[in-house]
Design an enzyme around this catalytic site. Structure first.
Site, PDB file in Angstrom:
ATOM      1  N   LYS A   1      40.116 -62.620   0.910  1.00  0.00           N
ATOM      2  CA  LYS A   1      42.259 -63.071   0.231  1.00  0.00           C
ATOM      3  C   LYS A   1      42.445 -63.443  -0.914  1.00  0.00           C
ATOM      4  CE  LYS A   1      46.363 -65.101   2.400  1.00  0.00           C
ATOM      5  NZ  LYS A   1      47.241 -65.923   3.171  1.00  0.00           N
TER       6      LYS A   1
ATOM      7  N   SER B   1      50.461 -64.368   5.948  1.00  0.00           N
ATOM      8  CA  SER B   1      50.966 -63.864   4.522  1.00  0.00           C
ATOM      9  C   SER B   1      49.630 -62.802   4.032  1.00  0.00           C
ATOM     10  CB  SER B   1      50.741 -65.514   3.568  1.00  0.00           C
ATOM     11  OG  SER B   1      49.379 -65.848   4.106  1.00  0.00           O
TER      12      SER B   1
ATOM     13  N   SER C   1      49.582 -66.789   9.863  1.00  0.00           N
ATOM     14  CA  SER C   1      49.503 -65.444   8.545  1.00  0.00           C
ATOM     15  C   SER C   1      48.328 -65.172   8.886  1.00  0.00           C
ATOM     16  CB  SER C   1      49.264 -66.277   7.209  1.00  0.00           C
ATOM     17  OG  SER C   1      50.761 -67.387   6.336  1.00  0.00           O
TER      18      SER C   1
END
Lengths: 95, 484, 477
Positions: B76, B151, B175
């Site tokens: 990420k 997210s 997330s």
């Protein structure tokens, strides 16, 4: 509405974020909505409850006093917006 | 190749069925083909990946390989990667080439894994739909009209579309778990402190945790083995002995006591999702677990509490973004105040600004007691609910999300509506407990997730239950029709 | 109207650790800009602080030395504000739960002792430096200093004059150096002082409005700055106005304080416990260990000196103002086999004068304690007179010889104690000065000194003054 224009302007100033005249009402509206939403917190009595700053209530681990970092100035300053003679430049600070 | 499990890939690599370079090339081609459509990547690190794959192949040849040597993954874009752009999904860091590696990245590298790229995410990890990214929204491979969740939307979309076998994500209020649920994947948020936060750009320091995302419990257990571990550079890192999270996958779950909080199955949960979950929970019962009614009475306060604490911490964590040492700087600042205010106004998106301002307000003079302090007190009550529950049961089950993936643009204009996506996941971060989401079926062809919550440091047990569930179901093996 | 001054001092002292409080970068002074600012000090995205154990030890040491409770549990908090020398946009400090609680410090002013209460002391990180040399209208920021450990020591507003404030500051300066937790170097910024000054009508209970005087970095300036500010405030109040609560800077050249323009509004620091750091726990075993290893503290040493060496409060205070000076004195006494007062006079007198003239610290003295002891030994055993001893001291300082005996030998400075030899000189002088003899006999008693002088001259200073006196007394009867 919990927040007025002046409140939002004050908060934005504390947070060092400029808001345009058009933005202010939108933010005032959204921020007020959020504050109304969190009002629910007042539905419970928390007298005498110790606040929980960390999930595991653990304690600090200390490190030995040893110099472990070397000079990496050039490496770190390749990503700096404005540098001169090894110094980070900002608009003149008046004291 | 892209449909194989990590164990299968490792076998194939060790038996020289194909090389890591070939495997990596395969995924890179898929990324080229589908990546733009899904918009799940911010940076594709082709050269680095191939170089790492070559090194991995040498290790494999000389017999010096570990369980994940040569296996590709994505990070990420919140994890700092030395010499590689690390944007956190924000214009503020669009020009930021990280000058060091996050501990998680170093560990994956040391394990011989191959970094395919940095995945898209909600800006500064703030969001539940991956719609706040400076780089545009990510599409859910199951239905590209819908959001992948957030997210870690880029991580989950990439894994779901088989652009990478596994991915790292972060979870502050859900997330990892929420997008895993929306994308039909298995995702784990570990116990707070199990995975090092050094190099993981901070959103809310007392809530953030990095974790693995993959198709199956077994795959993420393997990745967790690499990610977890004490790090002396992180003061909140736990000095917990290294575990092998695959050891107990095959343990029986007979006699496991699973608690079902009444608060999780009432109002707010979509009826069809609820029905599908009942089926999933029944499977666990069939496998030998016993079901118990429990209560978590402060559940309804999790979202409001979270939305004071997280913004408060982030308002402080994001103060370092000021245009002085790195990141976005406005043109021709007139004076210092102008430098700060314009750089930050230009660099941050609307949701980030909202949270910074709410956080600033909650900490400010006259409001600290009513907001921040109050929230930290409620946090203890929420945590105590779980402590009590775990005296009666071993694990807690419920829905990961109240609905299936919603349409893009549907909730983005109303912050509070968006926040309510987190009703089942927030509390876990507040308490610091481990939890995961396993694929538990479909509602109208959209994936849903079963949420399993364990007591502190019970990741092995959670993965065990998830694995057992995946032995008698095959939701986790499904592939979105357009990405086979 | 009689006015009473009320002063409280906030001292920031840099702790003498090798590495920074939250990172492993070096704290060495004088490095090229930004070469000692690591990723953590720069506040790069993703970095985290880790506490330096030595910092905790030093703070605990300080707490014990001022008789304070060292907090068993203390918490680091973030102080949020924006400034270019503050990379993270917050300073990691301590707020509600500092590491050191109430304590006290004894000061001596005008031969009287006074106790000043200390409210608290806490740990925090230092900021970097803004250099204002013109880089085309910009300021340059050097972050080497960012992250250096500071101990902030806050006193109660117990001081009532600039003199007391200076005494407190000097005592604190001496204490931190005694404890070896700081080098106290004011020029390098290791020891900084802010003063909160207010005045009120004598007898009034409420405090007047106070102003904060910032960055007073020498004892001399503190006294001047505070005195100026007191006068200024009195002028304002007597003129019917009121004192504005503000921060002021002292201008040494103009000898005045000026209002700082930068702070338009009071800062809202939004303190909250730092979520990246866990509470610091201090066990009693840890404190016990520190306690047993504490050096003899200034006040203890002062008391002991007064008793052991029979010195006055003033002498004992002066000699114990620094550990090095006290050690030098004691070494001298031991090695010289002489009276403590003699040693004290020489250390506080001649030695100090030479050090000051050459701008040297006691540790750089060109005459060691052993060497001074050698000189004093020869005074005590009457080999030389006190006056001659000064010559010997000067000679050793200049490197003419290694010890007193060498110089005495070389220059033939041995005192003449042979009574008959002195008597001979006395007789000569009396004979050669008939007029003065007559005047003396006639009542001009002051002329005794003249005769002493003449005998000393004749002996080239080497005659034992006591014997000269005695003989002259006899002969001039």
């Amino acid at each position: 509405m919990p927040l007025q224009k002046e409140d939002v302007e004050k908060i934005a100033h504390l947070a060092r974020i400029s808001l345009s005249e058009q933005d202010i009402p939108v933010y005032t509206h959204h921020l007020s909505d959020i504050l109304i939403f969190v009002e629910q917190m007042n539905s419970v009595d928390t007298t005498g409850i110790t606040p929980m700053a960390h999930p595991l209530d653990a304690v600090a681990r200390l490190r030995p006093d040893i110099v472990s970092e070397s000079n990496q100035r050039d490496h770190f300053q390749t990503i700096a917006p404005q540098v001169e003679e090894g110094l980070y430049l900002v608009p003149k600070v008046i004291e | 190749m892209h449909n194989k499990t990590l164990t299968e890939l490792r076998k194939a690599l060790h038996q020289r069925e194909y090389s890591s370079v070939e495997l990596t090339r395969h995924f890179l081609e898929r990324i080229e083909r589908y990546g733009i459509q899904l918009n799940s990547f911010i940076t594709v690190t082709t050269d680095i990946a191939l170089a790492q794959a070559q090194i991995a192949d040498k290790c494999l040849q000389s017999g010096n390989a570990g369980p994940l040597t040569g296996i590709p993954l994505t990070h990420k874009d919140i994890f700092c990667t030395n010499g590689v752009k690390t944007s956190c999904g924000s214009k503020m860091l669009d020009n930021f080439i990280a000058p060091y590696n996050a501990t998680v990245v170093e560990k994956c590298q040391a394990a011989g894994m191959v970094m395919l790229g940095k995945t898209n995410m909600d800006e500064f990890a703030m969001g539940s739909s991956n719609e706040t990214s400076f780089y545009g929204p990510v599409k859910n491979p199951w239905d590209t009209q819908t959001v992948p969740g957030g997210s870690s939307g880029g991580s989950t979309a990439s894994v779901a579309a088989h652009l990478t076998p596994v991915a790292t994500g972060t979870d502050t209020g859900g997330s990892i778990r929420q997008p895993a649920a929306f994308c039909g994947l298995t995702g784990l948020k570990p116990t707070y402190g199990l995975v090092s936060r050094y190099g993981m750009i901070a959103f809310a320091s007392s809530l953030d945790q990095g974790g693995p995302i993959g198709h199956s419990a077994e795959d993420i257990a393997l990745l967790l083995n690499v990610m977890a571990g004490f790090d002396k550079r992180d003061s909140t890192s736990l000095e917990h002995p290294q575990e092998n999270y695959t050891t107990h996958l095959n343990d029986s779950i007979k006699g496991l006591k699973i608690g079902l909080p009444k608060e999780y199955f009432g109002e707010g949960l979509d009826a069809q999702v609820g029905k599908q979950l009942d089926v999933a929970i029944k499977e666990l019962e069939n496998a030998g677990a016993t079901l118990h009614d429990i209560q978590l009475p402060h559940t309804y306060l999790a979202v409001p509490t979270y939305y004071i604490i997280a913004p408060a911490e982030c308002s402080s964590n994001l103060s370092r973004f000021d245009g002085v040492r790195f990141g976005h700087r406005c043109d021709n600042p007139q004076d210092l105040m102008d430098l700060y205010k314009r750089s930050r106004a230009e660099g941050f998106g609307a949701e980030v600004k909202r949270r910074i301002m709410i956080g600033t307000y909650a900490l400010s003079a006259g409001y600290y007691d009513a907001y921040y302090l109050k929230a930290q007190q409620i946090r203890r009550l929420i945590s105590n609910d779980f402590t009590e529950a775990f005296k009666q049961v071993d694990m807690i089950a419920g829905p990961t999300t109240p609905t299936t993936a919603f349409k893009m643009g549907e909730k983005i204009d109303d912050p509070v509506t968006m926040y309510l996506n987190d009703i089942y996941t927030n509390a876990i971060n507040l308490a610091g407990l481990p939890a995961l989401s396993v694929p538990a079926g479909f509602v109208n062809q959209h994936p849903i997730g079963l949420h399993l919550i364990g007591n502190y440091l019970k990741e092995s047990r959670l993965l065990n239950v998830a694995h057992q569930y995946q032995q008698c179901t095959d939701w986790h093996k499904a592939t979105p029709p357009n990405f086979v | 109207m009689t006015w009473e001054t009320v002063i409280g001092l906030e001292i920031h002292t840099q702790l003498a650790t090798k590495s920074k409080i939250f990172s492993g970068a070096s704290t060495a002074y004088g490095a090229t800009p930004n070469t000692q600012a690591c990723a953590v000090d720069l506040g790069l995205p993703g970095v985290l602080p880790v506490i330096n154990e030595e910092v905790v030890r030093m703070a605990a040491k300080f707490g014990l030395a001022i008789g304070a409770e060292v907090a068993p549990r203390s918490v680091f908090a973030r102080k949020n504000y924006f400034y270019p020398d503050l990379p993270k946009g917050y300073q990691i400090s301590q707020y509600e739960l500092p590491i050191v609680n109430e304590g006290q410090l004894q000061i001596e002013v005008d031969d009287k002792e006074k106790t000043i209460a200390i409210t608290r002391a806490h740990l925090e990180e230092d900021a970097g430096k803004s250099l204002h040399e013109d880089f085309q209208g910009s300021s340059g920021i050097d972050l080497n200093r960012a992250g250096t450990p500071l101990l902030e020591i806050v006193s109660e507003p117990d001081m009532r004059s600039a003199k007391e404030a200076v005494a407190y500051m000097k005592k604190m300066h001496s204490l931190v150096r005694y404890l070896e937790i700081s080098d106290g170097n004011m020029q390098e910024g290791s020891f900084r002082c802010d003063a909160n000054v207010s005045v009120r009508p004598q007898g009034q209970k409420e405090f007047g409005t106070r102003t904060e005087l910032k960055n007073l970095n020498s004892f001399k300036f503190i006294e001047k700055a505070i005195n100026f500010e007191i006068e200024r405030q009195i002028d304002v109040l007597e003129g019917g106005g009121s004192v504005t609560q503000e921060t002021r800077l002292y201008d040494a050249e103009k000898n005045e304080t000026r209002s700082m323009r930068t702070k338009e509004e009071a800062n809202d620091y939004r303190y909250f416990p730092d979520p990246d750091l866990l509470p610091v726990m201090i066990e009693s075993a840890f404190l016990e260990q520190i306690k047993t290893n504490l050096p003899e503290l200034p006040d203890e040493k002062k008391q002991r000196f007064m008793q052991q060496y029979n010195l006055s409060l003033y002498d004992a205070s002066t000699l114990t103002s620094s550990r090095e000076l006290a050690d030098y004195f004691e070494k001298t006494v031991k090695a010289s086999n002489s009276e403590a007062k003699l040693c004290a006079n020489w250390v506080m007198g001649d030695l100090t004068a030479f050090l000051n003239k050459n701008n040297l610290e006691i540790t750089d003295s060109k005459v060691s304690a052993t060497q001074l002891a050698g000189i004093l030994r020869r005074i005590t055993d009457k080999t030389i007179s006190g006056k001659i001893a000064k010559q010997v001291f000067d000679a050793i300082w200049k490197g003419e010889g290694d010890d007193a005996d060498t110089i005495i030998e070389k220059r033939g400075l041995k005192q003449v104690t042979d009574s008959s030899a002195i008597e001979k000189l006395v007789d000569e002088v009396i004979t050669n000065n008939p007029k003065q003899l007559a005047d003396y006999k006639g009542g001009k008693e002051k002329l005794f000194g003249f005769f002493v002088g003449q005998v000393m001259k004749a002996s080239k200073g080497k005659a034992n003054p006591k014997q000269v006196n005695e003989l002259l007394k006899q002969k001039l009867l």
